[in-house]
Structures are given as C-alpha cells and as structure tokens.
Design an enzyme around this catalytic site. Sequence first.
Site, PDB file in Angstrom:
ATOM      1  N   TYR A  68      23.256 137.309  46.447  1.00  0.00           N
ATOM      2  CA  TYR A  68      22.632 138.021  47.562  1.00  0.00           C
ATOM      3  C   TYR A  68      23.624 138.842  48.381  1.00  0.00           C
ATOM      4  O   TYR A  68      23.226 139.654  49.208  1.00  0.00           O
ATOM      5  CB  TYR A  68      21.921 137.040  48.497  1.00  0.00           C
ATOM      6  CG  TYR A  68      20.801 136.291  47.832  1.00  0.00           C
ATOM      7  CD1 TYR A  68      19.629 136.942  47.462  1.00  0.00           C
ATOM      8  CD2 TYR A  68      20.911 134.929  47.572  1.00  0.00           C
ATOM      9  CE1 TYR A  68      18.592 136.254  46.851  1.00  0.00           C
ATOM     10  CE2 TYR A  68      19.871 134.245  46.953  1.00  0.00           C
ATOM     11  CZ  TYR A  68      18.727 134.898  46.598  1.00  0.00           C
ATOM     12  OH  TYR A  68      17.698 134.230  45.998  1.00  0.00           O
ATOM     13  N   HIS A  76      18.656 142.861  52.112  1.00  0.00           N
ATOM     14  CA  HIS A  76      18.095 141.749  52.877  1.00  0.00           C
ATOM     15  C   HIS A  76      19.181 141.009  53.665  1.00  0.00           C
ATOM     16  O   HIS A  76      18.870 140.304  54.617  1.00  0.00           O
ATOM     17  CB  HIS A  76      17.387 140.797  51.917  1.00  0.00           C
ATOM     18  CG  HIS A  76      16.212 140.077  52.498  1.00  0.00           C
ATOM     19  ND1 HIS A  76      15.388 140.600  53.467  1.00  0.00           N
ATOM     20  CD2 HIS A  76      15.695 138.844  52.225  1.00  0.00           C
ATOM     21  CE1 HIS A  76      14.425 139.730  53.761  1.00  0.00           C
ATOM     22  NE2 HIS A  76      14.605 138.658  53.030  1.00  0.00           N
ATOM     23  N   TYR A 104      19.013 129.755  53.997  1.00  0.00           N
ATOM     24  CA  TYR A 104      18.222 130.783  53.325  1.00  0.00           C
ATOM     25  C   TYR A 104      17.254 131.385  54.336  1.00  0.00           C
ATOM     26  O   TYR A 104      16.875 130.777  55.332  1.00  0.00           O
ATOM     27  CB  TYR A 104      17.493 130.275  52.073  1.00  0.00           C
ATOM     28  CG  TYR A 104      18.433 130.010  50.936  1.00  0.00           C
ATOM     29  CD1 TYR A 104      18.907 131.055  50.142  1.00  0.00           C
ATOM     30  CD2 TYR A 104      18.856 128.724  50.660  1.00  0.00           C
ATOM     31  CE1 TYR A 104      19.784 130.814  49.100  1.00  0.00           C
ATOM     32  CE2 TYR A 104      19.740 128.477  49.616  1.00  0.00           C
ATOM     33  CZ  TYR A 104      20.196 129.525  48.842  1.00  0.00           C
ATOM     34  OH  TYR A 104      21.069 129.296  47.828  1.00  0.00           O
ATOM     35  N   ASN A 137      14.068 132.126  54.607  1.00  0.00           N
ATOM     36  CA  ASN A 137      12.766 131.569  54.983  1.00  0.00           C
ATOM     37  C   ASN A 137      12.856 130.334  55.868  1.00  0.00           C
ATOM     38  O   ASN A 137      11.848 129.904  56.422  1.00  0.00           O
ATOM     39  CB  ASN A 137      11.948 131.258  53.735  1.00  0.00           C
ATOM     40  CG  ASN A 137      11.591 132.496  52.954  1.00  0.00           C
ATOM     41  OD1 ASN A 137      11.867 133.620  53.375  1.00  0.00           O
ATOM     42  ND2 ASN A 137      10.991 132.314  51.796  1.00  0.00           N
ATOM     43  N   ASP A 160      16.982 142.869  58.802  1.00  0.00           N
ATOM     44  CA  ASP A 160      16.627 144.078  58.060  1.00  0.00           C
ATOM     45  C   ASP A 160      15.179 144.454  58.342  1.00  0.00           C
ATOM     46  O   ASP A 160      14.360 143.595  58.636  1.00  0.00           O
ATOM     47  CB  ASP A 160      16.824 143.856  56.554  1.00  0.00           C
ATOM     48  CG  ASP A 160      15.983 142.710  56.019  1.00  0.00           C
ATOM     49  OD1 ASP A 160      15.036 142.984  55.259  1.00  0.00           O
ATOM     50  OD2 ASP A 160      16.254 141.535  56.353  1.00  0.00           O
ATOM     51  N   ASN A 212       9.879 136.894  56.868  1.00  0.00           N
ATOM     52  CA  ASN A 212       9.861 135.432  56.815  1.00  0.00           C
ATOM     53  C   ASN A 212      10.958 134.772  57.656  1.00  0.00           C
ATOM     54  O   ASN A 212      10.760 133.677  58.179  1.00  0.00           O
ATOM     55  CB  ASN A 212       9.942 134.952  55.373  1.00  0.00           C
ATOM     56  CG  ASN A 212       8.670 135.243  54.612  1.00  0.00           C
ATOM     57  OD1 ASN A 212       7.586 135.282  55.191  1.00  0.00           O
ATOM     58  ND2 ASN A 212       8.785 135.453  53.314  1.00  0.00           N
TER      59      ASN A 212
END
Length: 187
Positions: free
Chosen positions: A15, A20, A64, A66, A91, A112
């Site tokens: 990532y 993101h 993470y 979420n 973002d 999220n």
Amino acid sequence: MKYLIVGLGNIGAEYQGTRHNIGFTILDALAGASNVVFSTQRYGAVANMRLKNQQLLLLKPSTYMNLSGEAVRYWLAKEKIALDHLLVVVDDIALPFGQLRLKPKGSDGGHNGLKSITQLVGSNEWARLRFGIGNDFPPGAQVDYVLGYPTPDELAILPTRAAVAVEAIQAFCLSGVTFAMNNYNNK
C-alpha cells in the site's frame, strides 16, 4: 495545547505510496519538515513535535483504513485530547489531485476510515483535511484506482501539494480551523 494529527492509510509495503495512503504521505512530509521520527507504538506509528507553543502528536494508524477509529479513540483518550483538537488527513476522490478542503466537521462521504472514526469516537464534530486524489477511473474501478499509484504527472506535483497541506495543518494548530479554511481551501 495538544493536537492529534492523524494521517489515514493502510500499513504494508503493497500500500505504500498509493493514492489511498495520501494521509501517511502528508504526515511524513510534516514530520520531515520538523525533523521528527515516527516510532511504532500501540495502534500505529507515532511522532511528537512542537509547533511554536503547540504540542502535536502525529499518528499513522496501523489498524488498516477500515478500523482507523480504534487508533484514534485510543490516542485521544490516552493523551486527553479534545475532539476540537483532532485533525484527520484523508484522500478524497471528489477533489482534483492535490486540491485541499478543510472542514471543521462533516459526514464520512463514503470513506470507510472516516466512518470508523465517527463510529468509535461517537461524533463527527472533528476536523478533516481532504486531499484530492482525482477520480479518473471507469465505472466499477474505484477500488483499483484508490489502491493504485499516482501518475507521473501527479507525482511531479505531489511534493509541492504536500507542502501546502503541511502549511494548512500548521495553520489549523496555530490559528484555528476558520483561518486555515479561509487560507487553504481550494488552493
């Protein structure tokens, strides 16, 4: 005064540098400009810095995207920071790449990470700095787009736009949300 500045993103090499993870990128720029280093602590990478007479706790959650609210709730409570001293950098596909929009409160807009924070702190009355990542993707390809990497053209302007986002964060902490909004929104 103490502030909690949170940059949203996902941990892991796969990532790193994605659209993101722009929240992580902005916090890295803020830390780098002040020569502070992140250390691994509970629920994330944390750095402490001073900005004139303000104390800033920078947080890149390790939960993470979420589950970002878990980290935010923990650090707000641990450091006894009020919601009006929380700023989340995130973002936003509704804004062109690099455009900034600071708001003192608001909805999660389908994000999220913001949804998790609102649920776990029990309020949406906290500031968020949205950093535009654009929306140049075909129908049904949103996930691949946000988890993808900026284009060469976007990468070329990213350092300059990240520096403006850092200035907006500093203005929020030194002069308040209204001043920062008036001076940095849509710039």
